[in-house]
Write a protein that holds these residues in place. Structure first.
Motif: not given
Length: 427
Positions: A118-124
């Motif tokens: 899985v990969k997700a949004t980094l930071g904001n």
């Protein structure tokens, strides 16, 4: 000119994309975005000098090799991200909401990573630029992608959904955040609900909080998976305590998190529920939640000079501020001081909302109430027990000379622009 398939062929042999010449990776594609105070087109040559493979520009006066002229750089970035999303075809979970979306995203990523790639949004990176950059960092080898979506106006979530094309979605809550841009709480509800509207239209699945009547109303008639304390929930998670760390019960397991405040219960519940939906082993879910550490300045517990400090200075709005105050009151039985900074983007109700927060402080009977900022300092004049300061620096000077008077337990909370973490220097 905007030949997305051709640009995509260049993207596939690149090392990725960049919008900042200070962080250029060799062989990357530079997108010359414009801002209020800068024009990325003027940095195109610098990007190429630093090793960029290609510079995407929209200034017709620019000439030279390794430059691609388009009508609009931002629109091209968004179109490229959507084209890439269609090629990789991985399931995508979108997360938005007024409060807790970043924590929920991180928790969900930790839980799902126990079983999946899985990969997700980094930071904001959750806006009209950040979401395309997030999507372009995903690959077809992933099992799942998690995209955080932020907005401060209506139609923004709708636009982000058209780029990311999520298959699943969660709204953490509808709160009093960005009221100025959304035009009040009804505007917030309408704007955040654009995620559910997209999922309904495209036969996606809605994750929702069964304990929130408004979410039930919006989701129950459509393809959904509910999470909450109520027995009717598809995934039932029970709140046990928050003294100060949140403990929950799920599937006969007691899970002890490192997150403080009852307001984090729903963030934890959402991650557990999404994990269960995707059949993550319950013991693995427990490990993921218990291992998760909150990031700096988000509900962070510190000890300094014999004082217990709860630092929550990353952001603030009326909903999160009240939740933090009520949660802090329940944490300790000893004396308590609160140091608060202005809440930004509250709009025409700003004076009323800041007054309301001080009413809450009065009701909760904190031992010391120190506030700073234009709105809080004005509101403070209506309360005998509240000390108000125009700026963070003025408040710091007061704390520096009166820190021995502060209670042993201190909450520090305000909007990012107030930089209240600097108070730590003088405590």
């Amino acid at each position: 000119m905007k030949d997305i398939p051709h640009l995509y062929s260049r993207f596939l042999v690149s090392s990725g994309v960049s919008t900042d010449t200070r962080k250029i990776e060799p062989n990357s594609i530079f997108f010359a975005l414009k801002g209020d105070n800068f024009d990325g087109n003027s940095y195109a040559d610098k990007a190429l000098e630093h090793g960029a493979l290609l510079a995407v520009i929209d200034d017709k006066t620019q000439t030279g090799e390794s430059k691609m002229l388009v009508d609009d750089v931002l629109e091209t970035l968004q179109d490229l991200a959507n084209y890439h999303r269609k090629q990789i075809k991985i399931p995508i979970i979108a997360i938005t909401g007024s409060n807790g979306k970043t924590t929920t995203k991180k928790l969900t990523h930790e839980v799902l990573s126990k079983e999946f790639k899985v990969k997700a949004t980094l930071g904001n990176l959750n806006n009209h630029i950040g979401v395309p950059l997030t999507l372009l960092s995903f690959t077809a080898e992933l099992d799942l992608g998690i995209v955080e979506m932020g907005a401060n106006h209506q139609k923004e979530i709708e636009a982000l959904c058209k780029i990311a094309e999520p298959n699943y979605g969660l709204i953490t809550n509808f709160g009093k955040a960005h009221l100025e841009g959304f035009g009040g709480i009804e505007g917030v509800i309408k704007g955040k609900s654009e995620l559910y509207d997209y999922l309904i239209e495209h036969d996606g699945l809605i994750f929702f909080n069964r304990d929130d009547d408004l979410q039930v109303e919006k989701a129950i008639k459509h393809k959904n998976y509910s999470i909450g304390e109520k027995p009717l929930s598809d995934c039932q998670v029970i709140f046990k305590e928050a003294r100060p760390f949140v403990t929950v019960e799920y599937s006969n397991l007691t899970i002890h998190s490192k997150l403080i405040g009852r307001y984090n219960f729903k963030n934890i519940s959402a991650a557990i529920g999404i994990g269960r939906y995707f059949s993550v082993d319950k013991e693995e879910i427990k490990v993921a939640i218990e291992e998760f550490e909150p990031e700096e300045m988000r509900s962070q517990i510190l000890k300094k000079e014999g004082k217990n400090i709860l630092l929550d200075a990353y952001n603030a709005n009326p909903t999160s501020m009240e939740a933090a105050l009520r949660s802090f009151k329940q944490m300790e039985s000893g004396p308590q001081s609160v140091i608060l900074g202005d809440m930004f983007e509250v709009g025409q109700d700003s004076s009323q909302e800041h007054l309301h927060i001080l009413e809450v402080c009065k009701t909760l009977d904190f031992d010391d109430i120190l506030v700073c900022g234009e709105h809080f300092s004005e509101a403070a004049s209506a309360f005998d027990k509240v000390k108000g300061f125009k700026t963070t620096e003025e408040l710091k000077e007061f704390v520096k000379t009166n820190k021995t008077q502060l209670s042993s337990n201190i909450l520090i909370k305000g909007s990012r622009g107030m930089k209240l973490e600097s108070i730590l220097d003088v405590i």
